[in-house]
Structure formats: structure tokens, C-alpha cells
Design a protein around this motif. Structure first.
Motif, PDB file in Angstrom:
ATOM      1  N   HIS A  33       0.953  -1.117  -0.199  1.00 22.52           N
ATOM      2  CA  HIS A  33       0.006  -0.050  -0.057  1.00 22.52           C
ATOM      3  C   HIS A  33       0.945   1.373  -0.173  1.00 22.52           C
ATOM      4  O   HIS A  33       1.770   1.340   0.984  1.00 22.52           O
ATOM      5  CB  HIS A  33      -0.917   0.144   1.372  1.00 22.52           C
ATOM      6  CG  HIS A  33      -1.862   1.240   1.338  1.00 22.52           C
ATOM      7  ND1 HIS A  33      -1.700   2.053   2.096  1.00 22.52           N
ATOM      8  CD2 HIS A  33      -2.774   1.391   0.546  1.00 22.52           C
ATOM      9  CE1 HIS A  33      -2.796   3.074   1.992  1.00 22.52           C
ATOM     10  NE2 HIS A  33      -3.561   2.525   0.969  1.00 22.52           N
ATOM     11  N   PHE A  34       0.725   2.118  -1.033  1.00 18.94           N
ATOM     12  CA  PHE A  34       1.659   3.171  -1.279  1.00 18.94           C
ATOM     13  C   PHE A  34       0.962   4.411  -1.307  1.00 18.94           C
ATOM     14  O   PHE A  34       0.000   4.681  -2.133  1.00 18.94           O
ATOM     15  CB  PHE A  34       2.211   2.934  -2.668  1.00 18.94           C
ATOM     16  CG  PHE A  34       3.242   3.894  -3.076  1.00 18.94           C
ATOM     17  CD1 PHE A  34       3.969   4.685  -2.174  1.00 18.94           C
ATOM     18  CD2 PHE A  34       3.558   4.042  -4.481  1.00 18.94           C
ATOM     19  CE1 PHE A  34       4.978   5.720  -2.695  1.00 18.94           C
ATOM     20  CE2 PHE A  34       4.278   5.126  -4.852  1.00 18.94           C
ATOM     21  CZ  PHE A  34       4.973   5.642  -4.121  1.00 18.94           C
ATOM     22  N   THR A  35       1.369   5.317  -0.441  1.00 12.44           N
ATOM     23  CA  THR A  35       0.468   6.603  -0.233  1.00 12.44           C
ATOM     24  C   THR A  35       1.430   7.787  -0.777  1.00 12.44           C
ATOM     25  O   THR A  35       2.767   7.769  -0.331  1.00 12.44           O
ATOM     26  CB  THR A  35       0.284   7.021   1.177  1.00 12.44           C
ATOM     27  OG1 THR A  35      -0.590   5.829   1.818  1.00 12.44           O
ATOM     28  CG2 THR A  35      -0.559   8.048   1.402  1.00 12.44           C
ATOM     29  N   VAL A  36       1.081   8.655  -1.553  1.00 12.40           N
ATOM     30  CA  VAL A  36       1.915   9.595  -2.027  1.00 12.40           C
ATOM     31  C   VAL A  36       1.247  10.964  -2.467  1.00 12.40           C
ATOM     32  O   VAL A  36      -0.080  10.783  -2.768  1.00 12.40           O
ATOM     33  CB  VAL A  36       2.461   8.989  -3.270  1.00 12.40           C
ATOM     34  CG1 VAL A  36       1.688   8.483  -4.597  1.00 12.40           C
ATOM     35  CG2 VAL A  36       3.610   9.798  -4.051  1.00 12.40           C
ATOM     36  N   ASN A  37       1.755  11.917  -2.386  1.00 12.22           N
ATOM     37  CA  ASN A  37       1.130  13.116  -2.432  1.00 12.22           C
ATOM     38  C   ASN A  37       0.897  13.396  -3.747  1.00 12.22           C
ATOM     39  O   ASN A  37       1.454  13.339  -4.794  1.00 12.22           O
ATOM     40  CB  ASN A  37       1.813  14.356  -1.844  1.00 12.22           C
ATOM     41  CG  ASN A  37       2.592  14.063  -0.640  1.00 12.22           C
ATOM     42  OD1 ASN A  37       3.060  12.980  -0.393  1.00 12.22           O
ATOM     43  ND2 ASN A  37       2.537  14.946   0.327  1.00 12.22           N
ATOM     44  N   VAL A  38      -0.458  14.070  -3.999  1.00 15.35           N
ATOM     45  CA  VAL A  38      -0.845  14.579  -5.368  1.00 15.35           C
ATOM     46  C   VAL A  38      -0.385  16.200  -5.508  1.00 15.35           C
ATOM     47  O   VAL A  38      -0.465  16.944  -4.418  1.00 15.35           O
ATOM     48  CB  VAL A  38      -2.552  14.866  -5.488  1.00 15.35           C
ATOM     49  CG1 VAL A  38      -2.645  15.602  -6.926  1.00 15.35           C
ATOM     50  CG2 VAL A  38      -3.068  13.530  -5.291  1.00 15.35           C
ATOM     51  N   THR A  39       0.617  16.523  -6.504  1.00 16.62           N
ATOM     52  CA  THR A  39       0.938  17.754  -6.601  1.00 16.62           C
ATOM     53  C   THR A  39       1.033  18.158  -8.102  1.00 16.62           C
ATOM     54  O   THR A  39       0.483  17.275  -8.586  1.00 16.62           O
ATOM     55  CB  THR A  39       2.388  17.996  -6.075  1.00 16.62           C
ATOM     56  OG1 THR A  39       3.101  17.262  -6.919  1.00 16.62           O
ATOM     57  CG2 THR A  39       2.465  17.175  -4.640  1.00 16.62           C
ATOM     58  N   ASP A  40       1.317  19.224  -8.432  1.00 16.93           N
ATOM     59  CA  ASP A  40       1.300  19.759  -9.667  1.00 16.93           C
ATOM     60  C   ASP A  40       2.708  19.365 -10.497  1.00 16.93           C
ATOM     61  O   ASP A  40       3.039  19.459 -11.648  1.00 16.93           O
ATOM     62  CB  ASP A  40       1.224  21.228  -9.952  1.00 16.93           C
ATOM     63  CG  ASP A  40      -0.016  21.777  -9.530  1.00 16.93           C
ATOM     64  OD1 ASP A  40      -1.110  20.926  -9.371  1.00 16.93           O
ATOM     65  OD2 ASP A  40      -0.300  22.971  -8.890  1.00 16.93           O
ATOM     66  N   ASP A  41       3.612  19.007  -9.688  1.00 17.53           N
ATOM     67  CA  ASP A  41       4.827  18.603  -9.865  1.00 17.53           C
ATOM     68  C   ASP A  41       5.165  17.124 -10.716  1.00 17.53           C
ATOM     69  O   ASP A  41       4.723  16.286  -9.998  1.00 17.53           O
ATOM     70  CB  ASP A  41       5.834  18.524  -8.876  1.00 17.53           C
ATOM     71  CG  ASP A  41       7.360  18.342  -8.990  1.00 17.53           C
ATOM     72  OD1 ASP A  41       7.873  17.795 -10.342  1.00 17.53           O
ATOM     73  OD2 ASP A  41       8.152  18.499  -8.415  1.00 17.53           O
ATOM     74  N   PRO A  42       5.448  17.029 -11.914  1.00 16.09           N
ATOM     75  CA  PRO A  42       5.330  15.704 -12.766  1.00 16.09           C
ATOM     76  C   PRO A  42       6.634  14.847 -12.296  1.00 16.09           C
ATOM     77  O   PRO A  42       6.345  13.543 -12.207  1.00 16.09           O
ATOM     78  CB  PRO A  42       5.930  16.293 -14.285  1.00 16.09           C
ATOM     79  CG  PRO A  42       6.230  17.666 -13.901  1.00 16.09           C
ATOM     80  CD  PRO A  42       5.726  18.205 -13.049  1.00 16.09           C
ATOM     81  N   ASN A  43       7.622  15.479 -11.402  1.00 15.15           N
ATOM     82  CA  ASN A  43       8.730  14.682 -10.784  1.00 15.15           C
ATOM     83  C   ASN A  43       8.063  13.566  -9.598  1.00 15.15           C
ATOM     84  O   ASN A  43       8.780  12.586  -9.658  1.00 15.15           O
ATOM     85  CB  ASN A  43       9.794  15.390 -10.286  1.00 15.15           C
ATOM     86  CG  ASN A  43      10.501  15.965 -11.723  1.00 15.15           C
ATOM     87  OD1 ASN A  43      10.945  15.160 -12.569  1.00 15.15           O
ATOM     88  ND2 ASN A  43      10.800  17.300 -11.339  1.00 15.15           N
ATOM     89  N   ILE A  44       7.026  13.990  -9.162  1.00 18.15           N
ATOM     90  CA  ILE A  44       6.523  13.236  -8.146  1.00 18.15           C
ATOM     91  C   ILE A  44       5.675  12.156  -8.576  1.00 18.15           C
ATOM     92  O   ILE A  44       5.922  11.027  -8.189  1.00 18.15           O
ATOM     93  CB  ILE A  44       5.391  14.101  -7.211  1.00 18.15           C
ATOM     94  CG1 ILE A  44       6.027  15.450  -6.556  1.00 18.15           C
ATOM     95  CG2 ILE A  44       4.841  13.211  -6.087  1.00 18.15           C
ATOM     96  CD1 ILE A  44       6.750  15.407  -5.484  1.00 18.15           C
TER      97      ILE A  44
END
Ligand code: ZN
Ligand code: ZN
Length: 417
Positions: A33-44
């Protein structure tokens, strides 16, 4: 100098690989289960995709990606009715329950805005967070002690803005990535091999301290004269955790600490924080605590005193310590001289203590004890666990043996053994 895009891309891949192979140590058939932030940055998104790719290549059976956006919590505090802030949906609790039961490995990336909740009513923030924690509190020991988990940082704009306010806006995120890669040894040729060696060093130091079985540590430095009692059978842990399957994983990337549990009733004296604390989207600066028989009897703070009061009012356990950790002043994070306003990073720059919950694994037989037995043994129980830094190059630490002898543990912030 800024990194070229190719370097950033290469390092993002190496970082993803590190999270999968050292962080949650995915092997054949694992659920992630992998939690990751939504941002405008394509690198994320790139990092997320590299991570998912590495997990499947390592044999994961299924990777569940949960995109999160912390701004939605702020919007709830601003616009939801006050009497709904303690509501926790049943399905949320069931979801967490099912993770614990299925033995899912959990990987959480974060790049929190250190000032997300600044200026908001701290009572509302506390109400919302306390309710969320209370609803799933009974699952936390299982999730921490029986599931593989890892928390690691990602460079986001609001975080980078706080860390590097003096740089031009477009240089802050690349600079923060640089700092993250340096702190996590991603800049080494083979970060996974570098981590294995680093983990072994911490394991060896933990073994030495556990065998010593000091009855207390005494810390002395500028504004600090502090005795931390250690319970019988305490275990110094560090360099990662061992899952019951025998698999080693890294709950925190980076990690530079060895840590154990203080005795909840044997902490005395005054301790001064050596770095600001970022808590609940607020920054607390220049503060110190006084303890008597394990309990906070007073504190001073130049800024953020109300937030600190909210923290120690969380519950009885929030007035006692649950962790003491040793970190040498020469750690890469300390040497970078950067104040990250993020506990995961700043706690690895200096010796620290935590108010709140103690880890069951830091006492012999702790994972088999019920709550009463744990408290009886000197362990602390709380809904919260908040670390703050108390070490720097001025702080000396002695271990007190069972015969009352003093032995040097740290001198001017460095290992003395
Ligand atoms: Zn720690
Ligand atoms: Zn901690």
C-alpha cells in the motif's frame, strides 16, 4: 549549481529503488500500500511510477497507490461545521483494519507543508486529528510491530519554500531534492549496499548499549541538566526493524539513530530543545521542558506555547516520554546544516526524545505484554508520539551503571565508544 534533469531522473530512480528494496524490502508475493502526495509536479508522479515499477519487478503481487492531498484537511477545518470535526467514517476504520489483517507493507511518502495549519484554530486541528488517531489507536501497535512499513520524504514546493526561503522560487525544489538524496545516501554509486553497511553499524551500536543496561542516562549541556531513567530489559534498536518473517526493513529513510524507551516514571530535570519543532502545521521555537518523576511539570516556549500545551493535553501519556534516541553530530543531516522543519529529517540530525507512546520492541518481551504489563515495566502509552531535538555539539551524555558508576556515551555530540 542545479542538477540537470538527467541527474534528477537518475536519482529519482535510485531513490525509488531504495524505498522498495531497503524501505519496505519487497519480495515475491508481497502486497504494497503506497501513499503519495498529489501535486502539480510531474517529478512526483515519476517517482511514484518508478516505485511501482520497482515493486512489481521485486515480485509484488499487488500495489495499491493512494494519492493524497493534505490541503483537503485544511479545507475541512476551514469550512466543515465544528461539531463534525471529530467524525471518523466507519469505512475508514475498516480500511485500516484490513491493512493490518492482510499484512500489507505500507510505504508512505510525504512532503508536508510545515505551515499547513498555521493561523487556524489549534483546537479544531487537535479535535480532528485526535478523533482520527483515537479511532484506529488499537491498530497502531499491530501496524507498527507486525507490518512492514516505511516513511520517506519527497520534495514539494510548500515544504521547499519553508526550508529555502532565500533562494529564487524555482530553485528551491531542486535544492531540496539534492538535500534529500545526500541525506539518504542516494548520491552513492550503490545506495542499497551503502544502506546495508550503515544499518549494520547502527545494529552493532545498539547491541553494545543494550548489553550495558545502564539504569539511566545523564545529559548535560547549555540549558540542559537531565536524567532519563531506563527500565530493566530495555532494548536499544536502530538500523531498521526485523519483521517476524526475518525480513529487515527501514521504517524511516533516512535513519541515523539508535533509540530505546525511557522509564515513564524516572525522568527528572530540565531539557532544552536544540531545534525548532514543526508540529501540526505550526513551528514551536526556543522551548524547554521540566520533568519530575517522569511527568512534565512545566515548559517555556518563545513561540508556539499554545500548540505545545495542546500537545501535552492530548492524554496522560503525552506528559511522559516514550523514546530517547542517540544520533551523532557528524550525521549527514547534521552536517548539511539545513533545518528541514520535518521531524523525519531533523530527528536524524540530533539526539532527541519523544513525548508519548513508547515502542513495544524497545523492551524485552514488550510485544507480548498487555497494556498494564507494559506500563508496569516502565513503558508509556499514548495516542501521540512527538519527537524533539535535544542534542548538539555542546551536549555530553553519560551512562549510569547499576553500581552508580558513570561511563561516557557521547562527548560533544559524538559517540564515545
Ligand atoms: Zn527517533
Ligand atoms: Zn520518535
Amino acid at each position: 549549481m542545479l542538477m540537470t534533469d538527467t541527474t534528477l531522473d537518475t536519482n529519482l530512480r535510485k531513490y525509488a529503488n531504495l524505498l522498495v528494496h531497503i524501505g519496505v524490502n519487497i519480495t515475491e508475493g508481497d502486497l504494497l500500500h503506497f501513499t503519495v502526495n498529489v501535486t502539480d509536479d510531474p517529478n512526483i508522479r515519476k517517482l511514484a511510477h518508478y516505485t511501482v515499477e520497482a515493486a512489481y519487478q521485486a515480485g509484488a503481487k499487488y500495489v495499491d497507490v493512494q494519492w493524497t492531498d493534505e490541503v483537503t484537511s485544511k479545507l475541512r477545518i476551514l469550512h466543515a461545521a465544528d461539531d463534525t470535526l471529530d467524525y471518523v467514517p466507519e469505512w475508514f476504520i475498516k480500511k485500516v483494519e484490513s491493512y493490518a489483517e492482510a499484512g500489507v507493507a505500507r510505504l508512505v511518502t510525504f512532503g508536508r507543508d510545515p505551515q499547513l495549519f498555521a493561523g487556524l484554530d489549534s483546537n479544531k486541528v487537535t479535535t480532528m486529528q485526535r478523533a482520527g488517531r483515537a479511532a484506529t489507536a488499537y491498530l497502531v501497535p499491530k501496524l507498527i510491530d507486525e507490518n512492514v512499513w516505511c516513511g520517506a520524504a519527497i520534495a514539494t514546493q510548500p515544504w521547499a519554500d519553508v526550508v529555502f526561503p532565500d533562494l529564487p522560487a524555482d530553485e528551491r525544489v531542486p535544492k531540496l531534492w539534492d538535500a534529500i538524496f545526500a541525506a539518504t545516501r542516494v548520491t552513492e554509486d550503490d545506495p542499497v549496499a551503502a544502506w546495508k553497511a550503515h544499518q549494520q553499524d547502527l545494529v552493532n551500536r545498539g547491541k553494545y548499549m543494550t548489553e550495558k543496561q545502564y539504569t539511566a542516562l545523564h545529559l548535560k549541556g547549555d540549558g540542559t541538566d537531565f536524567t532519563i531513567g531506563l527500565p530493566k530489559g530495555h532494548v536499544w534498536s536502530g538500523g531498521g526493524s526485523d519483521h517476524s518473517s526475518g525480513k529487515r526493513f527501514a521504517p524511516n529513510i533516512p535513519t541515523e539513530e539508535i533509540f530505546t524507551m525511557p522509564h515513564r516514571d524516572r525522568v527528572n530535570g530540565t531539557v532544552k530543545a536544540t531545534k525548532p519543532l514543526s508540529y501540526n502545521g505550526n513551528i514551536i521555537e526556543d522551548f524547554s521542558f521540566t520533568f519530575k518523576d517522569g511527568r512534565v511539570t512545566g515548559f517555556e516556549a518563545k513561540t508556539g506555547g499554545d500548540v505545545l500545551q495542546g500537545l501535552i493535553d492530548t492524554d496522560e501519556g503525552a506528559k511522559h516520554l516514550g523514546e530517547v534516541a542517540l544520533v551523532p553530530h557528524s550525521s549527514p543531516i547534521s552536517q548539511s546544516g539545513i533545518l528541514f522543519f520535518n521531524t523525519l529529517y531533523d530527528e536524524n540530525a540530533a539526539c532527541h526524545i519523544a513525548l508519548g507512546r513508547a515502542y513495544a520492541k524497545t523492551i524485552e518481551g514488550g510485544t507480548e505484554m498487555d497494556e498494564d504489563q507494559f506500563v508496569e515495566a516502565g513503558g508509556n502509552v499514548s495516542q501521540t508520539h512527538v519527537d524533539f531535538m535535544i542534542g548538539n555539539h555542546d551536549v555530553d551524555i553519560d551512562g549510569i551503571t547499576i553500581d552508580g558508576e558513570r561511563e561516557p556515551v557521547m562527548r560533544q555530540g559524538e559517540w564515545a565508544f
